[in-house]
Design an enzyme around this catalytic site. Structure first.
Site, PDB file in Angstrom:
ATOM      1  N   ASP A 165      35.008  33.876  30.929  1.00  0.00           N
ATOM      2  CA  ASP A 165      35.626  33.716  32.239  1.00  0.00           C
ATOM      3  C   ASP A 165      34.615  33.190  33.264  1.00  0.00           C
ATOM      4  O   ASP A 165      33.458  33.617  33.287  1.00  0.00           O
ATOM      5  CB  ASP A 165      36.157  35.089  32.683  1.00  0.00           C
ATOM      6  CG  ASP A 165      37.132  35.011  33.830  1.00  0.00           C
ATOM      7  OD1 ASP A 165      37.810  33.973  33.963  1.00  0.00           O
ATOM      8  OD2 ASP A 165      37.235  36.000  34.578  1.00  0.00           O
ATOM      9  N   HIS A 166      35.033  32.266  34.097  1.00  0.00           N
ATOM     10  CA  HIS A 166      34.247  31.781  35.247  1.00  0.00           C
ATOM     11  C   HIS A 166      32.842  31.279  34.896  1.00  0.00           C
ATOM     12  O   HIS A 166      31.871  31.616  35.577  1.00  0.00           O
ATOM     13  CB  HIS A 166      34.129  32.879  36.310  1.00  0.00           C
ATOM     14  CG  HIS A 166      35.394  33.110  37.067  1.00  0.00           C
ATOM     15  ND1 HIS A 166      35.935  32.174  37.921  1.00  0.00           N
ATOM     16  CD2 HIS A 166      36.230  34.173  37.085  1.00  0.00           C
ATOM     17  CE1 HIS A 166      37.064  32.660  38.443  1.00  0.00           C
ATOM     18  NE2 HIS A 166      37.262  33.860  37.936  1.00  0.00           N
TER      19      HIS A 166
ATOM     20  N   THR B 173      39.634  44.582  37.631  1.00  0.00           N
ATOM     21  CA  THR B 173      39.317  45.679  38.538  1.00  0.00           C
ATOM     22  C   THR B 173      40.127  46.935  38.217  1.00  0.00           C
ATOM     23  O   THR B 173      39.603  48.056  38.292  1.00  0.00           O
ATOM     24  CB  THR B 173      39.558  45.258  39.996  1.00  0.00           C
ATOM     25  OG1 THR B 173      38.791  44.081  40.279  1.00  0.00           O
ATOM     26  CG2 THR B 173      39.144  46.358  40.960  1.00  0.00           C
TER      27      THR B 173
ATOM     28  N   HIS C 192      39.907  37.959  44.071  1.00  0.00           N
ATOM     29  CA  HIS C 192      39.204  38.739  43.066  1.00  0.00           C
ATOM     30  C   HIS C 192      38.785  40.096  43.639  1.00  0.00           C
ATOM     31  O   HIS C 192      38.505  40.221  44.829  1.00  0.00           O
ATOM     32  CB  HIS C 192      37.941  38.002  42.588  1.00  0.00           C
ATOM     33  CG  HIS C 192      38.223  36.759  41.816  1.00  0.00           C
ATOM     34  ND1 HIS C 192      38.088  35.507  42.362  1.00  0.00           N
ATOM     35  CD2 HIS C 192      38.623  36.574  40.535  1.00  0.00           C
ATOM     36  CE1 HIS C 192      38.376  34.596  41.448  1.00  0.00           C
ATOM     37  NE2 HIS C 192      38.716  35.215  40.329  1.00  0.00           N
TER      38      HIS C 192
ATOM     39  N   HIS D 153      44.395  34.516  38.964  1.00  0.00           N
ATOM     40  CA  HIS D 153      43.233  35.401  38.971  1.00  0.00           C
ATOM     41  C   HIS D 153      43.427  36.474  40.048  1.00  0.00           C
ATOM     42  O   HIS D 153      44.217  36.304  40.968  1.00  0.00           O
ATOM     43  CB  HIS D 153      41.962  34.606  39.261  1.00  0.00           C
ATOM     44  CG  HIS D 153      41.486  33.784  38.101  1.00  0.00           C
ATOM     45  ND1 HIS D 153      40.220  33.898  37.591  1.00  0.00           N
ATOM     46  CD2 HIS D 153      42.117  32.856  37.343  1.00  0.00           C
ATOM     47  CE1 HIS D 153      40.078  33.059  36.578  1.00  0.00           C
ATOM     48  NE2 HIS D 153      41.227  32.411  36.416  1.00  0.00           N
ATOM     49  N   GLY D 154      42.690  37.565  39.925  1.00  0.00           N
ATOM     50  CA  GLY D 154      42.779  38.627  40.923  1.00  0.00           C
ATOM     51  C   GLY D 154      44.091  39.384  40.880  1.00  0.00           C
ATOM     52  O   GLY D 154      44.580  39.872  41.900  1.00  0.00           O
TER      53      GLY D 154
ATOM     54  N   ASN E 173      44.928  37.419  35.148  1.00  0.00           N
ATOM     55  CA  ASN E 173      43.640  38.075  34.906  1.00  0.00           C
ATOM     56  C   ASN E 173      43.602  39.449  35.558  1.00  0.00           C
ATOM     57  O   ASN E 173      43.897  39.579  36.742  1.00  0.00           O
ATOM     58  CB  ASN E 173      42.495  37.225  35.457  1.00  0.00           C
ATOM     59  CG  ASN E 173      42.209  36.014  34.597  1.00  0.00           C
ATOM     60  OD1 ASN E 173      43.025  35.621  33.766  1.00  0.00           O
ATOM     61  ND2 ASN E 173      41.052  35.424  34.799  1.00  0.00           N
TER      62      ASN E 173
END
Length: 277
Positions: free
Chosen positions: A81-82, A229, A176, A204-205, A226
């Protein structure tokens, strides 16, 4: 079985489902993702983010997650990822990752697109799927200096057609590292992106999405969401309680047992919301 994410995202985007991509940090949370998915016969995406790569070399994650994926009874994709540069992407591919994300979202549009083309060329030789990001999903943490830019639908179209990516992350309202579910999704923007592109989209987030938004997004052309957290919070909070409640214990393996159980509950809940019962 070990696979890339192209087929699973394509199928999800065409159905009323979206595959959760879970950021995991080791055996404990990865095992719970796979166990949960096997119970409901769902595909798996195990993701390694920037923090994880800074903690441990990507080739070691590749070895661990590849072994776990090969033994699983459901399709398992191992996704980097990223990734900000092509060198780490090359290292991940060589190590055994089946999918990678090149993240040039902080770069000018043309530079992001040119670098993504290189990543796609590199990955396709090894049957590795590629995700990229157009626009930029920001961070709820003000200490992380990253500009947040909503995705322009016309740019998403050009980017997807030029690069040939298998999945396209778009910025439509999430951030995120959100710890509360209060993201406001720009559904009009998402719908316009859907009209102009055919590639599965990625959000994302997604920890910051309300359950009803997560369920609604699963019915769009979004193939992957995604989630990281949410797992980290429940694992960390539960382990803190275990340590505080057992002051004489020092064996960390014993501290992992309850957090793993609680993480699995969160995983199963996210799968259910996203259409996997």
């Amino acid at each position: 079985m070990l696979v890339n994410m192209k087929e699973m995202l394509s199928l999800a985007a065409k159905s009323d489902k979206a595959v959760p991509g879970f950021n995991v940090f080791g055996y404990e949370d990865a095992k719970m993702v796979i166990e949960a998915a096997e119970e409901i016969n769902a595909p798996v995406i195990l993701m390694t983010n920037k923090d994880a790569v800074e903690h441990m070399n990507v080739k070691y994650y590749a070895a661990l997650f590849s072994a776990m994926g090969k033994d699983a009874k459901v399709p398992v994709c191992i996704h980097l990822d990223h990734a900000k540069n092509l060198e780490i992407i090359e290292e991940a591919i060589e190590g055994g990752y089946t999918s990678v994300m090149y993240d040039g979202s902080q770069l000018p549009f043309e530079e992001n697109m040119a670098n993504t083309v290189k990543a796609v060329e590199m990955a396709k030789k090894h049957d590795v799927s590629v995700e990229a990001e157009i626009g930029s999903v920001g961070y709820s943490d003000p200490n992380i200096k990253a500009k947040a830019v909503y995705t322009e639908p016309s740019e998403a179209k050009e980017f997807a057609e030029t690069t040939g990516v298998d999945a396209l992350a778009v910025a439509v309202g999430t951030l995120h590292r959100m710890q509360v579910q209060n993201a406001e999704v720009q559904y009009d923007r998402l719908a316009e992106i859907e009209e102009l592109t055919s590639v599965p989209l990625v959000i994302h987030g997604s920890t910051g999405l309300k359950d009803e938004d997560l369920a609604k997004i699963a019915k769009t052309n979004v193939g992957k969401v995604n989630i990281g957290t949410a797992l980290r919070m429940v694992f960390g909070h539960t382990m803190r309680d275990e340590i505080n409640n057992n002051p004489d214990e020092f064996d960390r393996l014993k501290f992992f047992k309850e957090p793993m159980k609680e993480v699995k509950k969160v995983i199963l809940n996210k799968y259910a919301i996203l259409g996997y019962k």
